[in-house]
Design a protein around this motif. Structure first.
Motif, PDB file in Angstrom:
ATOM      1  N   ASP A  52       0.869  -1.174   0.000  1.00  0.00           N
ATOM      2  CA  ASP A  52       0.000   0.000   0.000  1.00  0.00           C
ATOM      3  C   ASP A  52       0.911   1.230   0.000  1.00  0.00           C
ATOM      4  OD1 ASP A  52      -1.711   2.112   0.531  1.00  0.00           O
ATOM      5  OD2 ASP A  52      -2.920   1.000   1.973  1.00  0.00           O
ATOM      6  N   TRP A  53       1.270   1.716  -1.189  1.00  0.00           N
ATOM      7  CA  TRP A  53       2.234   2.810  -1.293  1.00  0.00           C
ATOM      8  C   TRP A  53       1.739   4.097  -0.647  1.00  0.00           C
ATOM      9  CZ3 TRP A  53       6.917   1.347  -2.287  1.00  0.00           C
ATOM     10  CH2 TRP A  53       7.135   0.195  -3.040  1.00  0.00           C
ATOM     11  N   PRO A  54       0.472   4.486  -0.814  1.00  0.00           N
ATOM     12  CA  PRO A  54       0.003   5.683  -0.120  1.00  0.00           C
ATOM     13  C   PRO A  54       0.172   5.583   1.404  1.00  0.00           C
ATOM     14  CG  PRO A  54      -1.531   5.093  -1.851  1.00  0.00           C
ATOM     15  CD  PRO A  54      -0.561   3.954  -1.741  1.00  0.00           C
ATOM     16  N   GLN A  55      -0.093   4.380   1.969  1.00  0.00           N
ATOM     17  CA  GLN A  55       0.050   4.229   3.411  1.00  0.00           C
ATOM     18  C   GLN A  55       1.519   4.366   3.839  1.00  0.00           C
ATOM     19  OE1 GLN A  55      -2.479   4.094   5.733  1.00  0.00           O
ATOM     20  NE2 GLN A  55      -0.686   4.504   7.032  1.00  0.00           N
ATOM     21  N   TRP A  56       2.431   3.875   3.026  1.00  0.00           N
ATOM     22  CA  TRP A  56       3.848   4.031   3.348  1.00  0.00           C
ATOM     23  C   TRP A  56       4.230   5.506   3.372  1.00  0.00           C
ATOM     24  CZ3 TRP A  56       8.370   1.043   4.222  1.00  0.00           C
ATOM     25  CH2 TRP A  56       8.108  -0.306   4.488  1.00  0.00           C
ATOM     26  N   VAL A  70      10.648   9.516  -4.632  1.00  0.00           N
ATOM     27  CA  VAL A  70       9.744   8.418  -4.953  1.00  0.00           C
ATOM     28  C   VAL A  70      10.116   7.865  -6.316  1.00  0.00           C
ATOM     29  CG1 VAL A  70       7.343   7.741  -5.273  1.00  0.00           C
ATOM     30  CG2 VAL A  70       7.918   9.541  -3.633  1.00  0.00           C
ATOM     31  N   THR A  71      10.184   6.550  -6.406  1.00  0.00           N
ATOM     32  CA  THR A  71      10.506   5.924  -7.680  1.00  0.00           C
ATOM     33  C   THR A  71       9.521   4.784  -7.956  1.00  0.00           C
ATOM     34  OG1 THR A  71      12.321   5.005  -8.991  1.00  0.00           O
ATOM     35  CG2 THR A  71      12.194   4.297  -6.691  1.00  0.00           C
ATOM     36  N   HIS A  72       9.784   4.042  -9.016  1.00  0.00           N
ATOM     37  CA  HIS A  72       8.889   2.954  -9.436  1.00  0.00           C
ATOM     38  C   HIS A  72       8.653   1.964  -8.290  1.00  0.00           C
ATOM     39  CE1 HIS A  72       7.188   0.003 -12.231  1.00  0.00           C
ATOM     40  NE2 HIS A  72       7.878  -0.911 -11.574  1.00  0.00           N
ATOM     41  N   PRO A  73       7.394   1.536  -8.094  1.00  0.00           N
ATOM     42  CA  PRO A  73       6.179   1.811  -8.875  1.00  0.00           C
ATOM     43  C   PRO A  73       5.239   2.790  -8.174  1.00  0.00           C
ATOM     44  CG  PRO A  73       5.847  -0.158  -7.594  1.00  0.00           C
ATOM     45  CD  PRO A  73       7.193   0.384  -7.180  1.00  0.00           C
ATOM     46  N   ALA A  74       5.775   3.671  -7.351  1.00  0.00           N
ATOM     47  CA  ALA A  74       4.936   4.502  -6.488  1.00  0.00           C
ATOM     48  C   ALA A  74       4.662   5.902  -7.029  1.00  0.00           C
ATOM     49  CB  ALA A  74       5.579   4.614  -5.104  1.00  0.00           C
ATOM     50  N   LYS A  75       5.247   6.258  -8.165  1.00  0.00           N
ATOM     51  CA  LYS A  75       5.151   7.636  -8.639  1.00  0.00           C
ATOM     52  C   LYS A  75       3.720   8.086  -8.912  1.00  0.00           C
ATOM     53  CE  LYS A  75       9.693   8.419 -10.744  1.00  0.00           C
ATOM     54  NZ  LYS A  75      10.376   8.864 -11.980  1.00  0.00           N
ATOM     55  N   GLN A  76       2.887   7.185  -9.383  1.00  0.00           N
ATOM     56  CA  GLN A  76       1.477   7.530  -9.623  1.00  0.00           C
ATOM     57  C   GLN A  76       0.598   7.053  -8.479  1.00  0.00           C
ATOM     58  OE1 GLN A  76       3.169   5.702 -12.255  1.00  0.00           O
ATOM     59  NE2 GLN A  76       3.777   7.622 -13.202  1.00  0.00           N
ATOM     60  N   ALA A  77       0.990   5.957  -7.838  1.00  0.00           N
ATOM     61  CA  ALA A  77       0.118   5.307  -6.857  1.00  0.00           C
ATOM     62  C   ALA A  77      -0.199   6.165  -5.650  1.00  0.00           C
ATOM     63  CB  ALA A  77       0.759   3.991  -6.395  1.00  0.00           C
ATOM     64  N   LEU A  78       0.724   7.068  -5.277  1.00  0.00           N
ATOM     65  CA  LEU A  78       0.494   7.826  -4.039  1.00  0.00           C
ATOM     66  C   LEU A  78      -0.085   9.217  -4.274  1.00  0.00           C
ATOM     67  CD1 LEU A  78       2.998   9.915  -4.268  1.00  0.00           C
ATOM     68  CD2 LEU A  78       4.290   8.119  -3.142  1.00  0.00           C
ATOM     69  N   MET A  79      -0.356   9.559  -5.522  1.00  0.00           N
ATOM     70  CA  MET A  79      -0.794  10.926  -5.809  1.00  0.00           C
ATOM     71  C   MET A  79      -2.124  11.268  -5.148  1.00  0.00           C
ATOM     72  SD  MET A  79       0.428  11.432  -9.769  1.00  0.00           S
ATOM     73  CE  MET A  79      -0.079  13.154  -9.826  1.00  0.00           C
ATOM     74  N   GLY A  80      -2.971  10.260  -4.947  1.00  0.00           N
ATOM     75  CA  GLY A  80      -4.295  10.516  -4.395  1.00  0.00           C
ATOM     76  C   GLY A  80      -4.304  10.959  -2.946  1.00  0.00           C
ATOM     77  N   VAL A  81      -3.214  10.729  -2.199  1.00  0.00           N
ATOM     78  CA  VAL A  81      -3.202  11.106  -0.782  1.00  0.00           C
ATOM     79  C   VAL A  81      -2.407  12.385  -0.536  1.00  0.00           C
ATOM     80  CG1 VAL A  81      -3.519   8.743   0.009  1.00  0.00           C
ATOM     81  CG2 VAL A  81      -1.193   9.661  -0.253  1.00  0.00           C
TER      82      VAL A  81
END
Length: 292
Positions: A52-56, A70-81
């Motif tokens: 859970d990248w946003p939680q990290w 931030v690098t792969h694969p979190a560059k897009q995954a955490l944008m929502g938080v």
């Protein structure tokens, strides 16, 4: 250390334990007499699945981190938080730098700054003529953005997935004249390079562990062409070496990595970093002999 506060920074992503980013930041902190600790945060390395990248990101904020790369694969995954985004990050649809302040997380993208810095460091005027860019993925998005900001008259995009290239054109056309971008199929790339003043590889071709080849027929290279490669392992790819042998100005991805680090160091600490010092730290970390 002059009694200054200690900065706690991190790199969030997977397969990052060999990254040279922590060493570059800590070396620059020491050079400036600034207490700074930089840690690699790799949940995959810890054996975790379904991360859970946003939680990290939120956990790092709560633990008192001042910022994260931030690098792969979190560059897009955490944008929502995130609580806010720079215009650049919003346009590119990816974040690679997050700063924390007052409990808020703000996302930025320094990938394009890294490429712009590489152009400057090598004395390249990207506005002097048209550029062919191979690859329209994450790195390609930032490079195309940097080229357009630098005044490149036309950027020709080549990608094995034409829809990805067209999607990039659509996104960038919100900020730039769409006529400055065109998409061509891979089979037309050789001819396009022959008529261009610049060429950039934004694919993994040439990377250690991927291939030692070139993303373009080396016969298309010509004197007067400048060449950039986003790959930094090895420091000089097959493409870069071939270009140098022709007398072309050429650079590898190390200049981009260092440029990103310089930009993010300033965002994290509020202090300008020395590009030359961080580049020397990169070379030392990569095992490359540093000129005395």
């Amino acid at each position: 250390m002059n009694g200054e506060r200690t900065f706690l920074l991190g790199l969030l992503g997977e397969h990052i334990m060999e990254s040279l980013t922590p060493a570059m930041h800590e070396a620059e902190g020491r050079r400036q007499g600034l207490p700074l600790v930089y840690r690699a945060l790799d949940p995959v390395e810890l054996g975790l699945a379904d991360v859970d990248w946003p939680q990290w990101l939120l956990t790092a904020r709560d633990f008192g981190y001042d910022g994260l790369n931030v690098t792969h694969p979190a560059k897009q995954a955490l944008m929502g938080v995130l609580d806010g985004l720079s215009d650049d990050a919003a346009l590119l649809g990816a974040v690679n730098t997050v700063t924390f302040s007052g409990g808020r997380a703000f996302g930025e993208n320094t990938d394009h700054i890294g490429f712009s810095g590489a152009l400057d460091a090598c004395g390249i005027d990207a506005s002097a003529g048209n550029v062919v860019q191979i690859g329209a993925g994450g790195a390609g998005s930032a490079v195309a953005y940097a080229l357009l900001k630098a005044g490149t008259p036309q950027v020709t995009l080549v990608d094995v997935d034409p829809s990805r290239a067209r999607s990039l054109v659509e996104r960038l056309s919100h900020a730039f004249d769409a006529s400055r971008l065109r998409v061509i199929p891979p089979e037309e790339a050789t001819a396009a390079v022959g008529a261009a003043t610049g060429l950039v590889n934004c694919t993994p071709i040439g990377m250690d562990g991927v291939s030692d080849g070139s993303p373009i027929d080396l016969g298309a290279l010509h004197p007067g062409l400048w060449v950039g490669d986003a790959v930094y392992r090895p420091l000089r790819t097959t493409l870069v070496r071939a270009a140098e042998n022709l007398g072309c100005t050429a650079f590898g991805g190390a200049h981009m990595v260092v440029g990103q680090a310089v930009a993010s160091f300033g965002m994290f600490t509020g202090r300008p970093a020395s590009r030359e010092a961080m580049y020397q730290a990169f070379l030392q970390g990569s095992g490359t002999p540093v000129p005395s």
